[in-house]
Design a protein around this motif. Structure first.
Motif, PDB file in Angstrom:
ATOM      1  N   MET A   2      -0.236   0.442   1.317  1.00  0.00           N
ATOM      2  CA  MET A   2       0.099   1.188   0.101  1.00  0.00           C
ATOM      3  C   MET A   2      -1.004   1.014  -0.941  1.00  0.00           C
ATOM      4  SD  MET A   2       4.245   0.808  -0.277  1.00  0.00           S
ATOM      5  CE  MET A   2       4.373  -0.940   0.088  1.00  0.00           C
ATOM      6  N   GLU A   3      -1.517  -0.203  -1.077  1.00  0.00           N
ATOM      7  CA  GLU A   3      -2.624  -0.437  -2.008  1.00  0.00           C
ATOM      8  C   GLU A   3      -3.853   0.361  -1.594  1.00  0.00           C
ATOM      9  OE1 GLU A   3      -3.184  -4.664  -2.057  1.00  0.00           O
ATOM     10  OE2 GLU A   3      -1.486  -4.990  -3.417  1.00  0.00           O
ATOM     11  N   GLU A   4      -4.118   0.398  -0.308  1.00  0.00           N
ATOM     12  CA  GLU A   4      -5.250   1.164   0.205  1.00  0.00           C
ATOM     13  C   GLU A   4      -5.075   2.654  -0.106  1.00  0.00           C
ATOM     14  OE1 GLU A   4      -7.771   1.131   4.340  1.00  0.00           O
ATOM     15  OE2 GLU A   4      -5.590   1.100   4.502  1.00  0.00           O
ATOM     16  N   VAL A  30       1.458   5.976   5.074  1.00  0.00           N
ATOM     17  CA  VAL A  30       1.950   5.753   3.713  1.00  0.00           C
ATOM     18  C   VAL A  30       1.552   6.944   2.842  1.00  0.00           C
ATOM     19  CG1 VAL A  30       2.043   3.236   3.779  1.00  0.00           C
ATOM     20  CG2 VAL A  30      -0.086   4.364   3.176  1.00  0.00           C
ATOM     21  N   SER A  31       1.521   8.113   3.449  1.00  0.00           N
ATOM     22  CA  SER A  31       1.062   9.297   2.721  1.00  0.00           C
ATOM     23  C   SER A  31       2.180   9.993   1.961  1.00  0.00           C
ATOM     24  CB  SER A  31       0.395  10.286   3.676  1.00  0.00           C
ATOM     25  OG  SER A  31       1.322  10.711   4.649  1.00  0.00           O
ATOM     26  N   THR A  32       3.418   9.494   2.053  1.00  0.00           N
ATOM     27  CA  THR A  32       4.504  10.059   1.272  1.00  0.00           C
ATOM     28  C   THR A  32       4.659   9.215   0.009  1.00  0.00           C
ATOM     29  OG1 THR A  32       5.559  10.714   3.327  1.00  0.00           O
ATOM     30  CG2 THR A  32       6.899  10.808   1.355  1.00  0.00           C
ATOM     31  N   PHE A  33       4.102   9.708  -1.072  1.00  0.00           N
ATOM     32  CA  PHE A  33       4.107   8.970  -2.335  1.00  0.00           C
ATOM     33  C   PHE A  33       4.168   9.962  -3.485  1.00  0.00           C
ATOM     34  CE2 PHE A  33      -0.202   9.896  -1.172  1.00  0.00           C
ATOM     35  CZ  PHE A  33      -0.784  10.330  -2.348  1.00  0.00           C
ATOM     36  N   SER A  34       4.474   9.463  -4.661  1.00  0.00           N
ATOM     37  CA  SER A  34       4.483  10.328  -5.843  1.00  0.00           C
ATOM     38  C   SER A  34       4.142   9.506  -7.072  1.00  0.00           C
ATOM     39  CB  SER A  34       5.858  10.984  -6.013  1.00  0.00           C
ATOM     40  OG  SER A  34       6.839  10.010  -6.271  1.00  0.00           O
TER      41      SER A  34
END
Length: 149
Positions: A46-48, A100-104
């Motif tokens: 997630m940090e990456e 982890v490409s589902t983020f907002s």
């Protein structure tokens, strides 16, 4: 005498049923514990992802919240705070430990990070991006028909 024995057996049956129904600690983790462990394992990814989306090198600190939420569909929601001011949310999936490409995040943070006008998710540093060379593709197609460019 028979009445006492029957009553004792009945109470023993009820008590054993109650103990089985309450369950015993068999050492298995609860769904919440599993989600927390999975979120902890995914923090580096997630940090990456956050740093990959940060085109302006705006992000200084990332703090992940302790409370992990589980959706009714099984998704795991992880919330983080960037620079002690901006919120980011990730939705994780047990079935895909690499995605982890589902983020907002909000528009203000997107502007500061420099990805407000980006249509696609930024590639991670370990992902290979191969730009498509359209002129070589066109030459390949034309060569099939014995045409020269």
């Amino acid at each position: 005498m028979k009445k006492k024995i029957l009553t004792s057996l009945f109470l023993l049956l009820v008590l054993s049923t109650f103990l089985v129904a309450c369950g015993k600690d068999d050492g298995k983790m609860s769904n919440q514990e599993k989600a927390e462990k999975f979120a902890e394992e995914m923090k580096p990814k997630m940090e990456e992802r956050i740093h990959a989306e940060d085109y302006n090198n705006f992000v200084e600190t990332i703090k992940f919240e302790k409370n992990i939420e589980i959706s009714p569909m099984g998704g795991i929601f992880v919330h983080a705070t960037i620079n002690d001011k901006y919120d980011v949310s990730f939705t994780l999936n047990y079935n895909d430990k690499n995605d982890v490409s589902t983020f907002s995040f909000d528009d203000e943070l997107a502007k500061k990070m420099g990805n407000f006008d980006k249509d696609k998710v930024a590639p991670l540093p370990n992902e290979k991006v191969t730009p498509q060379n359209t002129s070589s593709n066109l030459k390949t197609i034309l060569s099939k028909y014995k045409l020269n460019l």
